[in-house]
Design an enzyme around this catalytic site. Sequence first.
Site, PDB file in Angstrom:
ATOM      1  CE  LYS A 222      -3.191   2.554   2.991  1.00  0.00           C
ATOM      2  NZ  LYS A 222      -4.006   2.609   4.213  1.00  0.00           N
ATOM      3  CD  GLU A 271      -4.997   8.856  10.498  1.00  0.00           C
ATOM      4  OE1 GLU A 271      -5.661   9.255   9.519  1.00  0.00           O
ATOM      5  OE2 GLU A 271      -4.050   8.077  10.390  1.00  0.00           O
TER       6      GLU A 271
HETATM    7  C1  LIG Z   1      -4.320  10.905   3.536  1.00  0.00           C
HETATM    8  C2  LIG Z   1      -5.466  11.342   4.064  1.00  0.00           C
HETATM    9  O1  LIG Z   1      -6.287  10.545   4.791  1.00  0.00           O
HETATM   10  C3  LIG Z   1      -5.937   9.211   5.132  1.00  0.00           C
HETATM   11  C4  LIG Z   1      -6.391   8.256   4.096  1.00  0.00           C
HETATM   12  C5  LIG Z   1      -7.598   7.582   4.183  1.00  0.00           C
HETATM   13  C6  LIG Z   1      -8.069   6.711   3.053  1.00  0.00           C
HETATM   14  O2  LIG Z   1      -7.412   6.644   1.998  1.00  0.00           O
HETATM   15  O3  LIG Z   1      -9.138   6.092   3.149  1.00  0.00           O
HETATM   16  C7  LIG Z   1      -8.385   7.710   5.324  1.00  0.00           C
HETATM   17  C8  LIG Z   1      -7.946   8.423   6.415  1.00  0.00           C
HETATM   18  C9  LIG Z   1      -6.569   8.958   6.487  1.00  0.00           C
HETATM   19  O4  LIG Z   1      -5.754   8.074   7.163  1.00  0.00           O
HETATM   20  C10 LIG Z   1      -5.909  12.760   3.907  1.00  0.00           C
HETATM   21  O5  LIG Z   1      -6.958  13.118   4.434  1.00  0.00           O
HETATM   22  O6  LIG Z   1      -5.194  13.528   3.257  1.00  0.00           O
END
Ligand SMILES: C=C(O[C@@H]1C=C(C(=O)O)C=C[C@H]1O)C(=O)O
Length: 467
Positions: A222, A271
């Site tokens: 990933k 987060e």
């Molecule tokens: C990278 C980001 O968010 C991250 C990516 C996510 C996803 O791809 O589902 C969800 C939450 C975060 O950990 C962002 O908001 O810029």
Amino acid sequence: MITTIDHSVKEHIQKALEVARRSNEAVIVSHISEVDAMDPLHFFNYGENLFLGERFYWSGPSTFTVVGLGNELVIETSDQTTNRFRLIENEWKRLNKQVLHSGSVSVGTGPLLFGGFSFDPIKSKSQLWNDFSEAKFFLPTIMLTNTKERSYLTVNKLIHPFDQLEDCIEHFTSYEINNLNFSHIRDCEKFNEFKLTELHKEEWLNAIVKAKEQIHAKQIDKVVLAREVHLLFNEKVDTYSVIDSLQKNQPTSYIFAFENGIQSFIGATPERLVKKENHKVFSTCLAGSIKRGISVEEDKLLGHQLLTDDKNLLEHDIVVKMIKKALEDCCYDVVTPDKPKLMKTKNIQHLYTPVEGFAREDHSLLSMVERLHPTPALGGYPKHAAIEKIRELEPMHRGWYAGPIGWLDAYDNGEFGVAIRSGLIEGNKVALFAGCGIVGESVPELEYVETQIKLKPMMTALGGIKA
Ligand SMILES: C=C(O[C@@H]1C=C(C(=O)O)C=C[C@H]1O)C(=O)O
Ligand SMILES: [Mg+2]
């Protein structure tokens, strides 16, 4: 000079001066007093004249709000290795060896260090982030802490061997609550039209295609790829109004603002990276996303879809495995539920798994930040290979976006969030950032739509979308 400073403060200053002169090292004196309830944004606004460029705002969804004004002490480093975490910790430990408190102490009051870290210290800096070090923290001169029930004012001073008693007393007197000259509560500004530029959209979409090829070739599992949009306003953006809107519209997120001279790094992140309260440690796995529904039924349906979607579950699972392992290496009794739940904010729903444990001896908060950052929610998996891919594929410089941001106290309590859903404001210019976790089944156009949703909290706060 007539002062109203309470006796214990004077005694602490005298003692601090003695210790400072004897050891030839600075001593932190911190005076905490309970004050009448005060709006934290009002306090932030008070700092505009005296402390512009040196303000910090932090509010946690279930904890407290702290606003720090003034850089009484700055600890920063341009170290480009993981050593930057230890450099900050060691310097803070050295300085807080000598802390003299007066007044009632509760968590979130007294000498706190506010600040953050860049995402990737190795990637060369862009013009935009030139003034942000790889790690920068400051001890505020004055600070307001609002818990659910009470408000506290902390005044800090770094007392040097050559300081004079009268000057030190004057410092604490001038920042007593009754001597702070609060202006009237101000209105929020309505923002004007802006011009929006999406940067490197095609490159970003292509980067996803390349990342997927590398995932299929089993080079990585990933990788998170982010993109940037720029907003140009006719007038200077009012950070006060931005924070106010985030506070109102994103109450379940951490609202943060870090002023660094003429730039303000602001966001509303859902987060948590890590929180440490005595020995108790909390971290959060947040990855996998879907939009909110318009009706209650649609919202539930979308939530269900997210909870059962293989692509999103994989994005999430990779994060859970890594965070659980990272905490097991430094904590005991690590617990985590078997299945993710939903975390809903105003604009988005995420898969969410909390991870909790108890810190083993000698494992500090910043050592955990070092261990966790970047989690696969912002970097990818495996960690180092994913960071390399980001350097290679991502058409932007992250600066402090997606880095750890937060606070710590003199007893190793503190909390760090992941600086996403954020933007960098400078005068009439704003840069916003959003990224997505890319796995084998990612569809570039859908990831693009996901970033659009993630840009919404800041877009709304800037007046670009109706709340
Ligand atoms: C990278 C980001 O968010 C991250 C990516 C996510 C996803 O791809 O589902 C969800 C939450 C975060 O950990 C962002 O908001 O810029
Ligand atoms: Mg995603």
